[in-house]
Design a protein around this motif. Sequence first.
Motif, PDB file in Angstrom:
ATOM      1  N   PRO A   1       0.822  -1.215   0.000  1.00 40.40           N
ATOM      2  CA  PRO A   1       0.000   0.000   0.000  1.00 40.40           C
ATOM      3  C   PRO A   1       0.855   1.263   0.000  1.00 40.40           C
ATOM      4  CG  PRO A   1      -0.052  -1.062   2.145  1.00 40.40           C
ATOM      5  CD  PRO A   1       0.654  -1.993   1.223  1.00 40.40           C
ATOM      6  N   VAL A   2       0.215   2.318  -0.510  1.00 40.47           N
ATOM      7  CA  VAL A   2       0.872   3.613  -0.597  1.00 40.47           C
ATOM      8  C   VAL A   2       1.005   4.183   0.818  1.00 40.47           C
ATOM      9  CG1 VAL A   2       0.660   5.878  -1.644  1.00 40.47           C
ATOM     10  CG2 VAL A   2      -0.281   3.905  -2.793  1.00 40.47           C
ATOM     11  N   PRO A   3       2.088   4.904   1.136  1.00 42.62           N
ATOM     12  CA  PRO A   3       2.186   5.477   2.485  1.00 42.62           C
ATOM     13  C   PRO A   3       1.080   6.493   2.749  1.00 42.62           C
ATOM     14  CG  PRO A   3       3.943   6.289   1.079  1.00 42.62           C
ATOM     15  CD  PRO A   3       3.294   5.160   0.358  1.00 42.62           C
ATOM     16  N   LEU A   4       0.778   6.681   4.024  1.00 43.17           N
ATOM     17  CA  LEU A   4      -0.309   7.568   4.397  1.00 43.17           C
ATOM     18  C   LEU A   4       0.069   9.014   4.109  1.00 43.17           C
ATOM     19  CD1 LEU A   4      -1.082   5.937   7.819  1.00 43.17           C
ATOM     20  CD2 LEU A   4      -2.554   5.886   5.840  1.00 43.17           C
ATOM     21  N   LYS A   5      -0.971   9.831   3.982  1.00 39.90           N
ATOM     22  CA  LYS A   5      -0.722  11.256   3.774  1.00 39.90           C
ATOM     23  C   LYS A   5      -0.156  11.837   5.053  1.00 39.90           C
ATOM     24  CE  LYS A   5      -4.855  12.420   1.968  1.00 39.90           C
ATOM     25  NZ  LYS A   5      -5.906  13.298   1.480  1.00 39.90           N
ATOM     26  N   ALA A   6       0.796  12.697   4.916  1.00 38.51           N
ATOM     27  CA  ALA A   6       1.355  13.332   6.110  1.00 38.51           C
ATOM     28  C   ALA A   6       1.328  14.820   5.896  1.00 38.51           C
ATOM     29  CB  ALA A   6       2.782  12.862   6.333  1.00 38.51           C
ATOM     30  N   GLY A   7       1.016  15.543   6.908  1.00 39.29           N
ATOM     31  CA  GLY A   7       0.960  16.984   6.757  1.00 39.29           C
ATOM     32  C   GLY A   7       0.441  17.569   8.048  1.00 39.29           C
ATOM     33  N   GLU A   8       0.433  18.873   8.065  1.00 38.90           N
ATOM     34  CA  GLU A   8       0.017  19.538   9.298  1.00 38.90           C
ATOM     35  C   GLU A   8      -1.429  19.206   9.625  1.00 38.90           C
ATOM     36  OE1 GLU A   8       0.761  23.772   9.061  1.00 38.90           O
ATOM     37  OE2 GLU A   8      -1.026  23.942  10.346  1.00 38.90           O
ATOM     38  N   GLY A   9      -2.262  19.272   8.589  1.00 38.80           N
ATOM     39  CA  GLY A   9      -3.680  19.003   8.812  1.00 38.80           C
ATOM     40  C   GLY A   9      -3.902  17.613   9.333  1.00 38.80           C
ATOM     41  N   GLU A  10      -3.236  16.652   8.696  1.00 32.10           N
ATOM     42  CA  GLU A  10      -3.420  15.270   9.102  1.00 32.10           C
ATOM     43  C   GLU A  10      -2.942  15.050  10.528  1.00 32.10           C
ATOM     44  OE1 GLU A  10      -2.401  15.927   5.955  1.00 32.10           O
ATOM     45  OE2 GLU A  10      -4.305  15.299   5.122  1.00 32.10           O
ATOM     46  N   ASP A  11      -1.818  15.666  10.880  1.00 25.61           N
ATOM     47  CA  ASP A  11      -1.313  15.496  12.254  1.00 25.61           C
ATOM     48  C   ASP A  11      -2.292  16.068  13.260  1.00 25.61           C
ATOM     49  OD1 ASP A  11       2.151  16.135  11.352  1.00 25.61           O
ATOM     50  OD2 ASP A  11       0.973  14.284  11.448  1.00 25.61           O
ATOM     51  N   TYR A  12      -2.823  17.234  12.908  1.00 27.94           N
ATOM     52  CA  TYR A  12      -3.755  17.864  13.835  1.00 27.94           C
ATOM     53  C   TYR A  12      -4.994  17.008  14.013  1.00 27.94           C
ATOM     54  CZ  TYR A  12      -6.180  21.569  16.254  1.00 27.94           C
ATOM     55  OH  TYR A  12      -6.841  22.295  17.203  1.00 27.94           O
ATOM     56  N   MET A  13      -5.489  16.485  12.899  1.00 34.67           N
ATOM     57  CA  MET A  13      -6.698  15.660  12.989  1.00 34.67           C
ATOM     58  C   MET A  13      -6.438  14.404  13.792  1.00 34.67           C
ATOM     59  SD  MET A  13      -9.026  15.887   9.610  1.00 34.67           S
ATOM     60  CE  MET A  13      -7.893  15.984   8.267  1.00 34.67           C
ATOM     61  N   LEU A  14      -5.222  13.866  13.664  1.00 34.42           N
ATOM     62  CA  LEU A  14      -4.887  12.672  14.425  1.00 34.42           C
ATOM     63  C   LEU A  14      -4.907  12.961  15.915  1.00 34.42           C
ATOM     64  CD1 LEU A  14      -3.793   9.781  14.431  1.00 34.42           C
ATOM     65  CD2 LEU A  14      -1.521  10.720  14.260  1.00 34.42           C
ATOM     66  N   ALA A  15      -4.280  14.074  16.290  1.00 29.39           N
ATOM     67  CA  ALA A  15      -4.253  14.430  17.712  1.00 29.39           C
ATOM     68  C   ALA A  15      -5.669  14.682  18.228  1.00 29.39           C
ATOM     69  CB  ALA A  15      -3.386  15.674  17.908  1.00 29.39           C
ATOM     70  N   LEU A  16      -6.461  15.354  17.401  1.00 30.10           N
ATOM     71  CA  LEU A  16      -7.855  15.639  17.760  1.00 30.10           C
ATOM     72  C   LEU A  16      -8.607  14.355  18.017  1.00 30.10           C
ATOM     73  CD1 LEU A  16      -9.617  18.259  15.493  1.00 30.10           C
ATOM     74  CD2 LEU A  16      -9.891  17.953  17.922  1.00 30.10           C
ATOM     75  N   LYS A  17      -8.411  13.401  17.107  1.00 31.56           N
ATOM     76  CA  LYS A  17      -9.151  12.145  17.204  1.00 31.56           C
ATOM     77  C   LYS A  17      -8.852  11.445  18.513  1.00 31.56           C
ATOM     78  CE  LYS A  17      -9.737   8.043  14.364  1.00 31.56           C
ATOM     79  NZ  LYS A  17     -11.019   7.708  14.268  1.00 31.56           N
ATOM     80  N   GLN A  18      -7.562  11.408  18.846  1.00 32.87           N
ATOM     81  CA  GLN A  18      -7.212  10.699  20.071  1.00 32.87           C
ATOM     82  C   GLN A  18      -7.724  11.440  21.298  1.00 32.87           C
ATOM     83  OE1 GLN A  18      -3.027  10.265  19.378  1.00 32.87           O
ATOM     84  NE2 GLN A  18      -3.324   8.282  18.412  1.00 32.87           N
ATOM     85  N   GLU A  19      -7.678  12.758  21.197  1.00 33.91           N
ATOM     86  CA  GLU A  19      -8.161  13.544  22.336  1.00 33.91           C
ATOM     87  C   GLU A  19      -9.652  13.374  22.516  1.00 33.91           C
ATOM     88  OE1 GLU A  19      -6.650  17.634  22.193  1.00 33.91           O
ATOM     89  OE2 GLU A  19      -8.633  18.082  23.061  1.00 33.91           O
ATOM     90  N   LEU A  20     -10.378  13.382  21.387  1.00 33.48           N
ATOM     91  CA  LEU A  20     -11.829  13.224  21.453  1.00 33.48           C
ATOM     92  C   LEU A  20     -12.205  11.893  22.076  1.00 33.48           C
ATOM     93  CD1 LEU A  20     -13.191  14.562  18.065  1.00 33.48           C
ATOM     94  CD2 LEU A  20     -13.673  15.440  20.306  1.00 33.48           C
TER      95      LEU A  20
END
Lengths: 534, 307
Positions: free
Chosen positions: B131-150
Amino acid sequence: MTQAEIKLCSLLLQEHFGEIVEKIGVHLIRTGSQPLRVIAHDTGTSLDQVKKALCVLIQHNLVIYQVHKRGVVEYEAQCSRVLRMLRYPRYIYTAKTLYSDTGELIVEELLLNGKMTMSAVVKKVADRLTETMEDGKTMDYAEVSNTFVRLADTHFVQRCPWVPATENSDPGPPPPAPILVISEKDMYLVPKLSLIGKGKRRRSSDEDAAGEPKAKRPKYGTDNKEPIPDDGIYWQANLDRFHQHFRDQAIVSAVANRMDQTSSEVVRTMLRMSEITTPSTDPFTQPLSSNEIFRSLPVGYNISKQVLDQYLTLLADDPLEFVGKSGDSGGGMYVINLHKALGSLATATLESVVQERFGSRCARIFRLVLQKKHLEQKQVEDFAMIPAKEAKDMLYKMLSGNFISLQEIPKTPDHAPSRTFYLYTVNILSAARMLLHRCYKSIANLIERRQFETKENKRLLEKSQRVEAIIASMQATGAEEVQLQEIEEMITAPERQQLETLKRNVNKLDASEIQVDETIFLLESYIESTMKRQ
Amino acid sequence: MEEYGACQGLKSSWPSGRGLAREWVGPTGWDRNKALRPRGGRSAVLQRWNAYPSARAFCLHPFLAGRHFGCTVLPKPRDLVSRTNPMAGSQGRGRAAYTFNIEAVGFGRGEKLPDVVLKPPPLFPDTDYKPVPLKAGEGEDYMLALKQELRETMKRMPYYIETPEEKQDIERYSKRYMKVYKEEWIPDWRRLPREMMPRKKCKKGPKSEKVKDMGKGASLTNTADVLKKIEELEKRGDGEKSDEENEEKEGGKEKSQEGDEEDDAAAEQEEYDEEEQEEENDYINSYFEDGDDFGADSDDNMDEATY
């Protein structure tokens, strides 16, 4: 609902609301609309717990109720709304990009609580913002209110339906359930409130909520005694508006990838102008004249009228047909073909999936069949310039993966196989549905794996949390470096390694969930748009 | 997604459930096993098939429509030599008899086709393409942190209903100090159906009955009274029994309050109808609606004071 969707809903509900709510929710999704007692009987839970669970689900707009004849109230679950819970981080992040931190927190509070009154939202958000600010500074309610009003004006938050305030002149019995109504014009009407105040910073003694007996906690009782000015007016996040925004984003970025930045700006301007005039479900936007577009371009862009016209002509001539020309008045009337754009995006998703699963030669065959609509086996080999054996193999791989289907065209009425044409074709709608189903399964697998990983290392995680708590408390009381070192060494090096690996895996799984959800959004939008047109 | 069975890759286009007798256990009631092993030879099978003219009409499969089965019905061996006979109608037996021109789908004559797979695909298949590597970027990092926090935040909200734990043998000392205190959440009762309110278990005998009578409106009350009187008169002869039945009726009314309020009017109607229709019967069917809630009573009106 398909099994995959039900499984995914069950995992989401369990993660967010616990097992009891999950049991009730999944039962409702499976069986449709049911009254209270039947739910309690079928799931084997006590009436009390069923009531609590239903209250939570109704609060979060996941279950609706309806009064049927003979006064029976039936409850129905909204499966698609449950699946939206996956997208919460994306909604909140979008609000952040559009309205900065204040907007982000407002949307977060609304999503976490389902419905809230404006005053409650403003107060909570102000408190949260005040905590993050430096000492001495507080957040004013007015600023938060302004952001809220802006969100309501752009339709990102909307009012919930409410009980009409009818004078109860008839002495009839009160209805078993209130009938909630809302009219279009009232949906974004902000009540005139004068919210004066500043955010309160929670005192440090309150921050450690865990472990403190209830009695010692200062009550927030003073606020409850004041009458709430906008009692009964609840607000919720308008998910459709967010979806419209995501769709616009996807179209603009597609145009930017295909052509250049300026053309994507032109398309973005056109979409912004049609936000208010066109409902999101229309197949194309209202026609916009070239002069209007020129006037509405963002200030920074100083391209001349001729250049704009050239760009518009280029966009209209593009085979992808995102933009179409509908007339010549006003310098040329242009529309954006929303349905075609969504179709192109869904097709591009399918192509990329085929490419990543089966290889680029398969992708070539797939694109060929897409373009030519119907092709015979022989023709595929000829057009794709791939040797017969390999072409056959690839076609059958894709056929068994349900990306391509066979269409039979009989020459004779008796459908004799020797006298029938077999044509390969791509049915985009059914392939999109198949892919969507697979996406649901993938996310369910990802969530399960993440839960498994976390459970495996539960002991280790707890230990590390305890150590961190000890270190934090020791630092607060001013401990020496040596003691801190000692405490940190309680976690051995291989354990640290394990924790690192766990963290990396969980992050990867979470990030994958978010990205699969983007694909789900595209496919769902396309399928919805197609179904509306039929 | 391998298909297992005879014609790999082609089955998906065939209308399912028709024609291939191994899938079609339709109106003729053919037993799949019998179909595969015809007893009594070809002719018996043919007789059965031709005996159901409607079945043939049902069989919309292009291979079989309009055909007369005077030709061979036996299954063919699983290689491509049999293709020379275009009239072989035995594909209904589930064997790989190619009755069509194999050239049409691109296989050469006499070619070795891959073996039939007779088991489901492996659980974790090897993929040729990673599989292709995941998208990485500021937005994606922020959403990841948000998800875990939520995720963490949701567990602490009052909406997260924890399952009541079973009593442990030894109560752990630390449990007392690790409890997370949650805020109470009271929903807005005006927006919810009345049955959602938690019921208070108190006896409300005649009072609630009166309330219900008022609620139902004038006409029903009259009917209730009239019915009561009729019942009493009917059972006057039994003396004690009539009193009992009256009490039962009233008791039954009370118990029907345990049910949902919106059922009340309905239950009462039913009850009266039942009693009207029933003759000399001590057993009223709706007497005990729900044994669990026996004794619990309902809040008819929120304004009313509770006892």
